[in-house]
Motif scaffolding. Structure first.
Motif, PDB file in Angstrom:
ATOM      1  N   UNK A  51       8.431  15.095   0.567  1.00 12.05           N
ATOM      2  CA  UNK A  51       8.150  13.928  -0.259  1.00 12.05           C
ATOM      3  C   UNK A  51       6.711  14.005  -0.771  1.00 12.05           C
ATOM      4  N   UNK A  52       6.444  13.232  -1.811  1.00  7.20           N
ATOM      5  CA  UNK A  52       5.082  13.088  -2.315  1.00  7.20           C
ATOM      6  C   UNK A  52       4.548  11.761  -1.804  1.00  7.20           C
ATOM      7  N   UNK A  53       3.555  11.813  -0.924  1.00  9.02           N
ATOM      8  CA  UNK A  53       3.131  10.624  -0.198  1.00  9.02           C
ATOM      9  C   UNK A  53       2.330   9.661  -1.057  1.00  9.02           C
ATOM     10  N   UNK A  54       1.925  10.065  -2.270  1.00  9.91           N
ATOM     11  CA  UNK A  54       1.137   9.150  -3.093  1.00  9.91           C
ATOM     12  C   UNK A  54       1.992   8.036  -3.682  1.00  9.91           C
ATOM     13  N   UNK A  55       3.316   8.278  -3.877  1.00 12.78           N
ATOM     14  CA  UNK A  55       4.165   7.273  -4.514  1.00 12.78           C
ATOM     15  C   UNK A  55       5.452   6.973  -3.749  1.00 12.78           C
ATOM     16  N   UNK A 103       0.844  -1.187   0.000  1.00 14.21           N
ATOM     17  CA  UNK A 103       0.000   0.000   0.000  1.00 14.21           C
ATOM     18  C   UNK A 103       0.883   1.242   0.000  1.00 14.21           C
ATOM     19  N   UNK A 104       0.301   2.352  -0.400  1.00 14.25           N
ATOM     20  CA  UNK A 104       1.058   3.597  -0.440  1.00 14.25           C
ATOM     21  C   UNK A 104       0.945   4.318   0.890  1.00 14.25           C
ATOM     22  N   UNK A 115       2.319  17.123  -7.626  1.00 17.67           N
ATOM     23  CA  UNK A 115       2.892  17.805  -6.480  1.00 17.67           C
ATOM     24  C   UNK A 115       1.893  18.170  -5.401  1.00 17.67           C
ATOM     25  N   UNK A 116       0.613  17.849  -5.576  1.00 17.39           N
ATOM     26  CA  UNK A 116      -0.418  18.260  -4.623  1.00 17.39           C
ATOM     27  C   UNK A 116      -0.219  17.640  -3.244  1.00 17.39           C
ATOM     28  N   UNK A 117       0.249  16.384  -3.199  1.00 22.36           N
ATOM     29  CA  UNK A 117       0.329  15.662  -1.922  1.00 22.36           C
ATOM     30  C   UNK A 117       1.686  15.813  -1.238  1.00 22.36           C
ATOM     31  N   UNK A 118       2.421  16.836  -1.558  1.00 17.76           N
ATOM     32  CA  UNK A 118       3.732  17.062  -0.941  1.00 17.76           C
ATOM     33  C   UNK A 118       3.570  17.340   0.558  1.00 17.76           C
ATOM     34  N   UNK A 119       4.363  16.674   1.394  1.00 20.96           N
ATOM     35  CA  UNK A 119       4.355  16.923   2.839  1.00 20.96           C
ATOM     36  C   UNK A 119       5.795  17.133   3.317  1.00 20.96           C
ATOM     37  N   UNK A 120       5.901  17.791   4.462  1.00 19.60           N
ATOM     38  CA  UNK A 120       7.214  18.049   5.054  1.00 19.60           C
ATOM     39  C   UNK A 120       7.672  16.821   5.842  1.00 19.60           C
TER      40      UNK A 120
END
Length: 781
Positions: free
Chosen positions: A766-770, A714-715, A737-742
């Motif tokens: 990071x981009x949490x979707x991938x 899972x992601x 880039x929408x799901x970028x988190x610190x």
């Protein structure tokens, strides 16, 4: 209570407008009064109130039976065996009985209509109309230049929507476009016969008869002169085409050819002018929708469609019952004149959700403004082209319009068409011209078919993209596992434009399951506006979408799609374009290659695949003999050395890659290792999810105080969602880039195509979707 058949003559037959049979109880029906001056302004409200009373009405002052619902209007217009167009619409105009007749095509049923339409349609094929775009755009551009040179105000009708279609149609016919005002006057007279008959004052009525007769005779004399000129010196225009067809003996007569020319001038100078004017009027009444269009020019197509639905120029059409029949619970006697009220049908709440809302993003299946059945407007593709070009050109240069004084509506006693005589506006210029093509950016990619199936329309952004129906016009096997689909407009119109690298999303319902698969458009630069070509590989194993397309879709099937979007555009400036494809990833690169070759750009394609038997388009590429195409068949031991290929490219090269993740990673890594700027690396990924060998990891979410365990398959985005932690996202494929988190702590396995090499090395986001964690992560969510 159903109405029964009657041979009764309506009370207003003494006006000379109707003396035909009507149903019993006709006099008690609610009335649609076309002579009501308020109808042009309050028509939607009036029709809404009529529909609330039932599906039928009495159309006055004509004394005919009106139908208000979509289903009834559509079925009447389609059923020429029961409801005919061959009847006398009104009394002739004294002194111009023959000149005002426009029966050919317009007032003929099959087989006469079919013979003429097949011939006439050759002048308005999608191919011919598409070829007129550059000319139409040039005309629009010059008109806008002239308007803007005079300030920030104009009469939108007289300065733009009148000359634009008139000049386009003049070019098609091959006549003098300087006669725009004259053509408009002729068209207005030909369309105003019924209104003339309704004038009560005898002197005024006779005066109008004389004006119409004079215009009709002048129009016919002008066209006859044009015919004689073409006989002496044929040209590449519609008049030449029609008279040559007429001289074939058993095809068109000269009278038929002459009438068809009249129809072109009328439709091209009156109805299209009013449709364009009404579109801007709708936008003026709904400034929020105008802002949407100004910020997204791809909505120009749907703006015109929604305007046709919401407040189109045609109010009602007419047919004559050939036999006793029943419609909407009414026993309609033979000889009864019926009026499908298309303005009402286009607001039928049984077909359109919230029909009284003007919404540019509405999903419009079809409108009746261009009629239906065999009498659909033959020039509708041209009208749509003119509308799209007009509003693309305007809103590329202005940000908004506002009223400058009150519009003037045509003052007629009875009308079937809504029309303006003046629409004064002011406009605000843009600081700089915008472009319709997507802007270049850092590495981008599109969402995948694998991910799409589990996502909502809102998550995919599809709620903001127009939905349309297309027809499967062609279907071919291009390998043992790949089928090629040709998709066209279901009624022969033009499709929304696209740029190379674009994709569509196909929405498929198979029983209780819904599939949404994304497919690249491969025909970049070819058949633009006429067809979308996609290649569908049967996935092994398929989750349903590709299997559905391979096994349940056939030639003639209709599909629902989201119109094209582009996250993988062609760079505008490059020394060279290097295309690297793997497997089915060849599809978007075929579009790029076609476009770049047409533009005479330097382009080189490298295509790797497991075997020629399963790979798509190998014979096509082989037969071209292009020395800049290089094929690598793994089954024959042929290998593509991507690092070496990247190293030997000249400075200023842009690389585009699509295919398996390993191939794309190799291209991106090789280019980044050599210091290529991010904007020169273009990626379209078909999957960036968990990989074989991925390990579970833990994410400590500092802001929410939760700890999330992320499984191997899972992601991280999935894990966060399961824990009730909302993170905004768009593509779920690492592209937007929408799901970028610190990231506060931990080692990241980056799998996106957005972050730069420096940002990845820094390890702060990071981009949490991938992307994943190697061990534990601490996130600021």
């Amino acid at each position: 209570m159903p109405l029964h058949a009657s041979r009764k003559t309506p009370p207003l037959a003494k006006n000379g407008l109707s003396a035909d049979p009507v149903p019993v109880g006709f006099d008690a029906l609610p009335v649609l009064d076309l002579s009501n001056p308020n109808f042009l302004v309050e028509g939607n409200r009036i029709l809404d109130e009529l529909r609330a009373k039932g599906p039928i009405c009495r159309v006055e002052p004509l004394g005919i039976l009106g139908f208000l619902r979509w289903a009834d209007c559509d079925s009447i217009l389609r059923d020429f065996k029961t409801f005919s167009v061959e009847f006398e619409r009104s009394q002739p105009v004294p002194g111009a009985e023959e000149e005002t007749k426009i029966d050919t095509l317009l007032r003929e049923d099959p087989p006469k209509h079919t013979r003429v339409r097949i011939l006439m349609q050759q002048a308005f094929t999608p191919q011919r109309v598409a070829a007129m775009e550059s000319h139409t755009r040039e005309i629009a551009h010059k008109l806008i230049d002239g308007i803007m040179a005079g300030g920030n105000e104009c009469d939108f009708l007289h300065q733009f929507t009148l000359p634009l279609p008139s000049t386009v149609m003049s070019g098609l016919l091959g006549v003098d476009s300087s006669m725009t005002e004259t053509f408009a006057r002729w068209a207005n007279s030909m369309m105003g016969v019924d209104a003339a008959h309704a004038i009560k004052d005898k002197a005024a009525r006779q005066k109008r008869y004389q004006e119409i007769a004079s215009d009709a005779k002048d129009m016919e004399a002008f066209l006859k002169e044009q015919i004689e000129e073409r006989r002496k010196l044929p040209q590449q225009d519609l008049i030449t085409y029609l008279i040559q067809a007429a001289e074939g003996g058993d095809r068109l007569t000269e009278r038929e050819a002459l009438t068809l020319m009249k129809l072109c001038l009328i439709a091209g100078n009156d109805l299209t002018t009013q449709a364009l004017t009404l579109t801007l009027d709708c936008l003026l009444e709904h400034p929020d929708q105008m802002r949407l269009l100004a910020n997204d020019l791809s909505l120009a197509v749907n703006a015109f469609e929604e305007s046709l639905r919401f407040n189109g120029p045609v109010i009602t059409l007419r047919r004559k019952a050939l036999r006793d029949t029943e419609k909407a619970g009414v026993k309609v006697p033979a000889g009864c004149i019926v009026a499908p009220v298309v303005s009402s049908a286009n607001h039928d709440e049984l077909v359109f959700e919230n029909p009284e809302v003007f919404d540019l993003r509405r999903k419009i299946p079809r409108v009746l403004s261009f009629s239906s059945g065999n009498h659909q407007c033959i020039g509708q593709a041209l009208a749509r082209l003119e509308a799209r070009v007009a509003f693309e050109e305007w809103f590329a240069r202005v940000s908004s319009f506002e009223r400058k004084g009150q519009p003037e509506l045509a003052k007629q006693k009875v009308t079937f068409v809504k029309s303006f005589t003046k629409l004064p506006v002011a406009f605000e210029r843009r600081a700089a011209k915008i472009v319709t093509a997507p802007e270049d950016s850092v590495v981008k990619q599109t969402a995948t078919a694998e991910k799409l199936a589990g996502m909502s329309d809102q998550q995919l952004g599809l709620d903001k993209r127009q939905i349309m129906t297309v027809k499967v016009a062609g279907l071919w096997d291009v390998s043992s596992t790949v089928k090629l689909f040709a998709l066209t407009h279901p009624t022969g119109g033009l499709l929304p434009r696209f740029t190379p690298g674009s994709h569509i999303v196909i929405h498929m319902r198979d029983g209780g399951k819904v599939y949404r698969n994304s497919y690249s458009l491969i025909n970049g630069g070819y058949a633009e506006g006429l067809a979308y070509f996609i290649a569908v590989q049967l996935a092994a194993p398929s989750k349903g979408g590709s299997k559905f397309l391979h096994e349940k879709v056939e030639r003639g099937s209709e599909l629902t799609i989201s119109v094209p979007a582009n996250y993988f555009p062609t760079a505008e400036h490059a020394v060279k374009h290097l295309l690297i494809a793997g497997g089915i990833g060849i599809t978007p690169l075929l579009a790029h290659r076609s476009h770049l070759r047409q533009a005479e750009e330097r382009v080189e394609l490298h295509y790797a695949f497991r075997s020629a038997e399963t790979a798509a388009f190998v014979p096509f590429l082989q037969f071209q003999g292009d020395p800049n195409v290089h094929l690598y068949d793994e089954s024959l031991g042929q290998k593509l050395d991507i690092p070496t290929l990247i190293r030997r490219q000249p400075e200023g090269t842009h690389v585009y890659t699509c295919g398996p993740s390993g191939l794309m990673d190799a291209a991106v890594n090789a280019a980044e290792a050599l210091g290529w700027p991010p904007e020169s690396i273009h990626v379209e990924r078909f999957g960036a999810g968990p990989k074989k060998g991925d390990e579970p990891f833990e994410a400590e979410c500092q802001h929410s105080g939760k700890t999330v365990d992320v499984g191997a398959v899972e992601s991280l985005l999935d894990g966060l969602e399961h824990a009730g932690i909302e993170v905004p996202f768009g593509c779920r494929a690492g592209s937007c880039g929408t799901c970028e988190v610190e990231v506060l702590a931990g080692e990241i396995i980056h799998r996106d195509s957005v972050l730069s090499a420096a940002e990845r090395a820094e390890g702060k986001k990071m981009l949490v979707c991938v992307s994943r964690g190697k061990g534990a992560l601490t996130l600021n969510v």
